[in-house]
Scaffold this motif. Structure first.
Motif, short mmCIF file in Angstrom:
data_model
loop_
_atom_site.label_atom_id
_atom_site.label_comp_id
_atom_site.label_asym_id
_atom_site.label_seq_id
_atom_site.Cartn_x
_atom_site.Cartn_y
_atom_site.Cartn_z
N TYR A 3 0.86 -1.29 0.11
CA TYR A 3 0.01 0.16 -0.15
C TYR A 3 0.98 1.38 -0.01
CZ TYR A 3 -3.35 -3.52 1.46
OH TYR A 3 -4.10 -4.82 1.36
N SER A 5 0.50 5.33 1.03
CA SER A 5 -0.32 6.27 1.80
C SER A 5 -0.17 7.55 0.97
CB SER A 5 0.44 6.83 3.23
OG SER A 5 1.68 7.68 3.03
N ASP A 6 -1.24 8.53 1.28
CA ASP A 6 -1.64 9.74 0.43
C ASP A 6 -0.09 10.70 0.34
OD1 ASP A 6 -3.93 9.21 0.06
OD2 ASP A 6 -4.94 10.36 1.45
N LYS A 7 0.44 10.84 1.60
CA LYS A 7 1.65 11.43 1.85
C LYS A 7 2.65 11.08 0.90
CE LYS A 7 1.12 14.47 5.75
NZ LYS A 7 1.75 14.97 6.78
N LYS A 9 2.51 9.07 -1.82
CA LYS A 9 2.19 8.88 -3.10
C LYS A 9 2.69 10.30 -3.60
CE LYS A 9 -1.85 9.94 -6.02
NZ LYS A 9 -3.26 9.84 -6.29
N GLU A 10 2.51 11.44 -2.93
CA GLU A 10 2.64 12.87 -3.49
C GLU A 10 4.40 13.00 -3.48
OE1 GLU A 10 2.34 17.29 -1.18
OE2 GLU A 10 0.75 15.70 -0.72
N ASP A 60 -1.50 0.99 -5.85
CA ASP A 60 -2.25 1.34 -4.84
C ASP A 60 -2.31 3.03 -4.91
OD1 ASP A 60 -3.99 1.18 -2.36
OD2 ASP A 60 -2.25 2.06 -1.47
N ASN A 61 -3.22 3.47 -4.90
CA ASN A 61 -3.28 5.06 -4.62
C ASN A 61 -2.75 5.95 -5.90
OD1 ASN A 61 -4.09 7.32 -3.37
ND2 ASN A 61 -2.79 7.37 -1.61
N THR A 79 2.73 -0.62 4.41
CA THR A 79 2.37 0.48 3.85
C THR A 79 3.67 1.39 3.52
OG1 THR A 79 0.10 0.17 4.66
CG2 THR A 79 0.72 2.38 4.23
N GLU A 81 5.06 5.05 3.61
CA GLU A 81 4.58 6.00 4.38
C GLU A 81 5.60 7.36 4.28
OE1 GLU A 81 1.93 6.35 6.05
OE2 GLU A 81 1.21 4.41 6.90
#
Length: 110
Positions: A3, A5-7, A9-10, A60-61, A79, A81
């Motif tokens: 996975y 995370s949003d951060k 990914k950015e 993912d994401n 995940t 992170e």
């Protein structure tokens, strides 16, 4: 599954752009586990655009993550992170398979 995370990914997308490694050109995030570190195993991340036999591919994401089968055995349900700030670690892995991690968080054992 691995996975993102949003951060994370950015930050991955920003780094890909800075290094001219766009997903449209076939680049993805390669994650692996290598021997080393004070706990015995360490994480390795890089951008790649060539798949290898036996690769495990996940998305993912919006981030395509590829790992070899041996590394995947250590990374199941992990995940990726990202943490910033004064006490931030940068990229790190939230790995439910790790029985022990070192103080710096860059190596682990199972």
């Amino acid at each position: 599954m691995i996975y993102v995370s949003d951060k994370a990914k950015e930050k991955v997308l920003n780094l890909m752009q800075e290094q001219s490694h766009s997903p449209e050109a076939g680049y993805f995030l390669r994650v692996s586990v290598v021997g080393g570190g004070c706990s015995g195993l360490s994480y390795k991340m890089d951008f790649d655009n060539e798949s290898k036999k036996g690769d495990q591919v996940f998305e993912d994401n919006g981030i395509k993550v590829v790992t070899d089968l041996k590394s995947f055995l250590y990374l199941v349900n992990t995940t990726l992170e990202f943490s910033e700030g004064l006490n931030g670690k940068g990229f790190y892995f939230n790995n439910p398979n790790a029985s022990r991690t070192c103080a710096c968080g860059e190596s682990f054992s199972v």
